[in-house]
Scaffold this active site. Sequence first.
Site, PDB file in Angstrom:
ATOM      1  N   ALA A  13       0.824  -1.211   0.000  1.00 53.63           N
ATOM      2  CA  ALA A  13       0.000   0.000   0.000  1.00 53.63           C
ATOM      3  C   ALA A  13       0.856   1.258   0.000  1.00 53.63           C
ATOM      4  CB  ALA A  13      -0.919  -0.012   1.214  1.00 53.63           C
ATOM      5  N   ARG A  19      -3.548   8.930 -10.263  1.00 51.22           N
ATOM      6  CA  ARG A  19      -4.746   9.022 -11.104  1.00 51.22           C
ATOM      7  C   ARG A  19      -6.006   9.274 -10.284  1.00 51.22           C
ATOM      8  NH1 ARG A  19      -4.796   3.690 -14.418  1.00 51.22           N
ATOM      9  NH2 ARG A  19      -6.890   4.474 -14.959  1.00 51.22           N
ATOM     10  N   LYS A  26      -4.451   6.714  -1.613  1.00 48.70           N
ATOM     11  CA  LYS A  26      -5.409   5.808  -2.254  1.00 48.70           C
ATOM     12  C   LYS A  26      -6.003   4.759  -1.312  1.00 48.70           C
ATOM     13  CE  LYS A  26      -3.977   2.991  -5.556  1.00 48.70           C
ATOM     14  NZ  LYS A  26      -3.619   2.433  -6.881  1.00 48.70           N
ATOM     15  N   GLN A  85       8.542   1.599   2.849  1.00 46.25           N
ATOM     16  CA  GLN A  85       9.275   1.432   1.588  1.00 46.25           C
ATOM     17  C   GLN A  85       9.922   2.759   1.241  1.00 46.25           C
ATOM     18  OE1 GLN A  85       6.937   0.333  -1.840  1.00 46.25           O
ATOM     19  NE2 GLN A  85       8.711   0.163  -3.189  1.00 46.25           N
ATOM     20  N   GLU A 166       4.712  -9.403 -19.802  1.00 44.80           N
ATOM     21  CA  GLU A 166       4.101  -8.086 -19.641  1.00 44.80           C
ATOM     22  C   GLU A 166       3.485  -7.615 -20.950  1.00 44.80           C
ATOM     23  OE1 GLU A 166       3.643  -6.767 -16.764  1.00 44.80           O
ATOM     24  OE2 GLU A 166       4.830  -8.322 -15.772  1.00 44.80           O
ATOM     25  N   ASN A 181      -2.284 -11.685 -14.907  1.00 42.71           N
ATOM     26  CA  ASN A 181      -1.704 -11.735 -13.571  1.00 42.71           C
ATOM     27  C   ASN A 181      -2.384 -10.695 -12.685  1.00 42.71           C
ATOM     28  OD1 ASN A 181      -0.032 -11.816 -11.304  1.00 42.71           O
ATOM     29  ND2 ASN A 181       1.539 -10.535 -12.266  1.00 42.71           N
ATOM     30  N   ARG A 345     -31.185  11.414  17.100  1.00 41.91           N
ATOM     31  CA  ARG A 345     -29.767  11.673  17.255  1.00 41.91           C
ATOM     32  C   ARG A 345     -29.148  10.616  18.174  1.00 41.91           C
ATOM     33  NH1 ARG A 345     -29.635  17.875  18.817  1.00 41.91           N
ATOM     34  NH2 ARG A 345     -27.455  17.354  19.272  1.00 41.91           N
ATOM     35  N   LYS A 363     -32.961  13.422  21.126  1.00 43.45           N
ATOM     36  CA  LYS A 363     -31.516  13.392  21.340  1.00 43.45           C
ATOM     37  C   LYS A 363     -31.209  12.846  22.723  1.00 43.45           C
ATOM     38  CE  LYS A 363     -27.819  15.716  23.239  1.00 43.45           C
ATOM     39  NZ  LYS A 363     -27.644  16.333  24.584  1.00 43.45           N
ATOM     40  N   ALA A 435     -51.613  23.346  27.834  1.00 50.22           N
ATOM     41  CA  ALA A 435     -50.999  23.846  26.600  1.00 50.22           C
ATOM     42  C   ALA A 435     -50.393  25.221  26.838  1.00 50.22           C
ATOM     43  CB  ALA A 435     -52.040  23.910  25.496  1.00 50.22           C
TER      44      ALA A 435
END
Length: 467
Positions: A13, A19, A26, A85, A166, A181, A345, A363, A435
């Site tokens: 990775a 691209r 990526k 790497q 290839e 491959n 929530r 909530k 009310a």
Amino acid sequence: MVAKKNLCVLILAAGKGTRMKSPLPKPLHIVCGLPIIAHILKAAQALGPAAIGIVVGHEAQTVVNAIQAGLSQWGITAPVVFVQQTELTGSASAVKAAIPLLQKFETVLVLNGDTPLLKAQSLARMTEVFEQNEAGALVLGVTVPDPSGYGRIIRAEDGSFENIVEDSDADEETKKIAEINSGMYVFNSHSLQTALTQLTPQGPKREYYLTDTLALIKQMNQPVVVFAGRDYQQALGINSKAQLAEAEQIMRDRVAAELMDEGVTLVRPREVYIDPGVKIGTDTRICPGCYICGNTVIGKNCEIEGNVYIKDSVIGDNVTLKMGTYIEESQVEACCQLGPYAHLRPKSVLKKGAKVGNFSEIKKSVIGEGSKVNHLSYIGDTQMGAGVNVGAGTITCNYDGKNKHQTLIGDHVFVGSNVNFVAPVTVHEYAKIGAGSTITKEVPAESLAIARSRQVVLEKKGVKKND
């Protein structure tokens, strides 16, 4: 699956992914709610390996931090070792950087870090075939509709592995071969390490190719086996946003097919978005436009209308979720009804048979069994008992500008429309709230609380009539 003490999975990775046209590395791009690398790790974990190595390079620390933060959530329990790497000189260089790790194991499964569609069953079968053949190496080959750009697998007359050519080196006859491959392998660790030391740089970029190790291992008189994958889509790598979208659709199609096989009704399967790992009971019906994400569990015989969003939540049996309902990190027990356009929530709980209706928001609250919050209300930081009726426009005023406070409402309380509860406040069982009241003090059981000013009518003080 039984843990394999001698197996190490190595995920490559380290690439830049130019691209993708994105500063995000990526492996961290999202497919069906999880980073690409998470899907690969979950497939690797299913093998029960002794360790998982991840070779990182481009934006290494960003990748490492994201993976470490997600391991527990993704269910990764195998030890994960990161390998840096430093020389970006081909796929073999990436594997070579991991030699100190590989020396500890007998078998190495090498995977690409951009293939989220891999299935654990395929990887398990690869390792089984490798062991059965006592091979030095195994390569995953897949037959694709368009093999252009890929290395072709060349087989001998008896079907055994001969070599890999290839695309840039292939003649017209070789280019007709559709078996390519995949870039994924199983190796005898010692044989791989020996072959890596014998590689020479190839091509105009003077890179070291991992494919060249197969020929070297064959020269050691060790079998090199081709594992023919039946589903080429599992080997598809992601190199662009278009391919990211393609992988997303393939994975969602898989999820939809599996759910329908288990008895779930999807009205238009390609118009619902369900993450892998979501569990849904039989005869639940899901309409178009729904997003069901994360660690969500939905029971049997539920009706989920269009454009409903559910994330990391548990929904019981026989629940109705009407159009536009939004639920996250909450629990809805059996026979509840929500919506249209209700919002739960995080840390909300609806007990059995409760109802939350149009444009009501809950909530961090418990709505008791059979209680109703039907219209235009906000209930936050509240413990509500059973059989409560909440009138339209009711608000629990839970925030004083510095701290959150709790409202406690007992069983069978009746709340009139347009009531404000100024927390902290307790209303005991069987009380009634008039009310338009603003309640700031405790309300005893079986009492009527009215907290509003008396109506005053002043004659001839209204709006003047036009002449």
